[in-house]
Scaffold this active site. Structure first.
Site, PDB file in Angstrom:
ATOM      1  N   CYS A   1      -6.535   0.650  -4.631  1.00 45.38           N
ATOM      2  CA  CYS A   1      -5.488   0.659  -3.824  1.00 45.38           C
ATOM      3  C   CYS A   1      -4.985   0.276  -2.817  1.00 45.38           C
ATOM      4  CB  CYS A   1      -5.291   2.311  -2.891  1.00 45.38           C
ATOM      5  SG  CYS A   1      -4.108   2.169  -2.101  1.00 45.38           S
TER       6      CYS A   1
ATOM      7  N   LYS B   1     -12.039   1.382 -10.846  1.00 49.99           N
ATOM      8  CA  LYS B   1     -10.851   1.280 -10.786  1.00 49.99           C
ATOM      9  C   LYS B   1     -10.671   0.485  -9.940  1.00 49.99           C
ATOM     10  CE  LYS B   1      -5.838   2.618 -11.126  1.00 49.99           C
ATOM     11  NZ  LYS B   1      -4.750   1.682 -10.637  1.00 49.99           N
TER      12      LYS B   1
ATOM     13  N   ARG C   1       3.599   5.095 -12.705  1.00 50.67           N
ATOM     14  CA  ARG C   1       4.950   4.695 -12.234  1.00 50.67           C
ATOM     15  C   ARG C   1       5.502   5.157 -12.953  1.00 50.67           C
ATOM     16  NH1 ARG C   1       6.072  -0.468  -9.039  1.00 50.67           N
ATOM     17  NH2 ARG C   1       4.069  -1.019 -10.702  1.00 50.67           N
TER      18      ARG C   1
ATOM     19  N   MET D   1      -2.117   8.706  -8.316  1.00 53.72           N
ATOM     20  CA  MET D   1      -1.061   8.564  -8.225  1.00 53.72           C
ATOM     21  C   MET D   1      -1.651   8.782  -6.138  1.00 53.72           C
ATOM     22  SD  MET D   1       1.822   6.921 -10.429  1.00 53.72           S
ATOM     23  CE  MET D   1       1.662   8.302 -10.890  1.00 53.72           C
TER      24      MET D   1
ATOM     25  N   ASN E   1      -3.962  -1.530 -16.740  1.00 54.67           N
ATOM     26  CA  ASN E   1      -2.633  -0.512 -15.989  1.00 54.67           C
ATOM     27  C   ASN E   1      -1.420  -1.958 -15.990  1.00 54.67           C
ATOM     28  OD1 ASN E   1      -3.051   0.664 -12.556  1.00 54.67           O
ATOM     29  ND2 ASN E   1      -1.986   1.579 -14.504  1.00 54.67           N
ATOM     30  N   GLY E   2      -0.814  -1.035 -15.429  1.00 51.42           N
ATOM     31  CA  GLY E   2       0.674  -2.403 -14.942  1.00 51.42           C
ATOM     32  C   GLY E   2       1.654  -2.803 -15.693  1.00 51.42           C
TER      33      GLY E   2
ATOM     34  N   GLN F   1     -10.744  10.775  -8.216  1.00 54.22           N
ATOM     35  CA  GLN F   1     -11.318  10.186  -7.381  1.00 54.22           C
ATOM     36  C   GLN F   1     -11.257   9.761  -5.936  1.00 54.22           C
ATOM     37  OE1 GLN F   1      -7.625   6.414  -6.092  1.00 54.22           O
ATOM     38  NE2 GLN F   1      -8.746   5.631  -8.402  1.00 54.22           N
TER      39      GLN F   1
END
EC number: 1.3.1.-
Length: 323
Positions: free
Chosen positions: A100, A139, A225, A17, A200-201, A70
């Site tokens: 992103c 990703k 998050r 992040m 993810n998510g 990353q």
């Protein structure tokens, strides 16, 4: 969960992040059980590597655990050079960012904007994989628009060109972070390739983590998050997946100890001027439940000195415990 030669201790991973997963945050997440914590994305543009901000992000040698770094960009040669540079600085795994959705990243055709150009995706993957001897992961999102979900196509390109694991966020680029993540595309990707797939998510609880793993058939889950201000979520998820039992939330005294440690780590990493400024958003996340009206946050955000921030936190938790 295995990535190349690296055996992860579990299949619960901290997502990269921007502006969040610096070394101070990653160390905390690993201590609370994250099997891997991926660094915030680093630009492949060599012109910014020597900036103070980039230098803070690129420090890896003293970091414990498997170090996954990353990188983001749209030029295959620059991405290859960035991968080599970060391996020299201590990266064990290179992760390519094609997920992103931020405008400032996408306007340079980096991040999830790349999903519109499968041929360029392939060129970047080939360049990076050939440039380094460490495993390369990727990703992505499910596509760039709900009407153009090409995650399966991109996944097959990744597998054919040497990617060692694939993380998929269950939204398209156009969705940003709005609405609910969808997991059908992640399941279709998992069924289409043999690579380890990381879902993810919207993984916000131990129960949701299990549901996502069961729904997608993924090999691992990635939490983003939901870990902001709550690094102990990894402890809770790992325990629930192993036992089916919920852990009690941390006591207030433990939350204070974790937050004080985190803030001190930010002060040490970024220095007495920038450290307190970066600490403000993290404190806001940690105390969102306790300081719902934001009164303490406004007071805390006016503090400029590291020692005064720590003293204010001590006083706040003392008053919280008394009530």
């Amino acid at each position: 969960m295995r990535i190349g030669p690296y055996q992860l201790p579990n299949n619960v991973i901290c997502a990269p992040m921007a502006g969040v997963t610096d070394v101070a945050f990653r160390q905390l997440c690993r201590r609370f059980g994250a099997g891997l914590a991926v660094s915030e994305m680093l630009s492949s543009n060599p012109l910014v590597w020597q900036s103070e901000k980039s230098q803070k992000r690129m420090t890896h040698q003293a970091e414990s655990g498997i170090r996954s770094v990353q990188i983001a960009g749209a030029d295959p040669a620059q991405m290859a050079e960035a991968a080599q540079y970060n391996v020299e600085l201590g990266a064990d795994i290179i992760d390519i960012n094609m997920g992103c959705p931020a405008k400032k990243v996408n306007k340079k055709l980096a991040g999830s904007a790349l999903l519109q150009f499968p041929q360029l995706v392939e060129q970047i993957i080939q360049a990076v994989v050939q440039a380094v001897s460490v495993p390369v992961t990727l990703k992505i999102r499910t596509g760039w628009h709900p009407d153009h979900k090409n995650g399966v196509e991109i996944a097959r390109i990744a597998e054919a060109n040497g990617i060692q694991a694939l993380a998929v966020h269950g939204r398209t680029r156009a969705c940003m972070y709005k609405g609910d993540a969808e997991y059908d595309t992640i399941r279709a990707i998992k069924q289409a390739i043999t690579l380890p797939v990381i879902a993810n998510g919207d993984v916000t609880s131990p129960q949701k983590a299990k549901m996502v793993l069961d729904t997608t058939g993924a090999d691992a889950i990635m939490i983003g998050r939901a870990a902001q201000g709550r690094p102990w979520i990894f402890r809770e998820v790992v325990h629930f997946l192993a036992t089916g039992q919920e852990l009690a939330p941390p006591e207030l005294s433990e939350v204070e100890s974790i937050l004080q440690e985190h803030v001190q780590g930010l002060h040490q990493l970024y220095g007495p001027h920038l450290g307190p400024r970066i600490a403000r958003k993290h404190v806001g996340w940690y105390l969102a439940e306790h300081d719902a009206a934001g009164a303490f946050r406004r007071e805390f955000n006016a503090i400029e000195l590291p020692e005064q921030q720590l003293a204010a936190l001590t006083m706040y938790f003392h008053q919280l415990a008394a009530t």
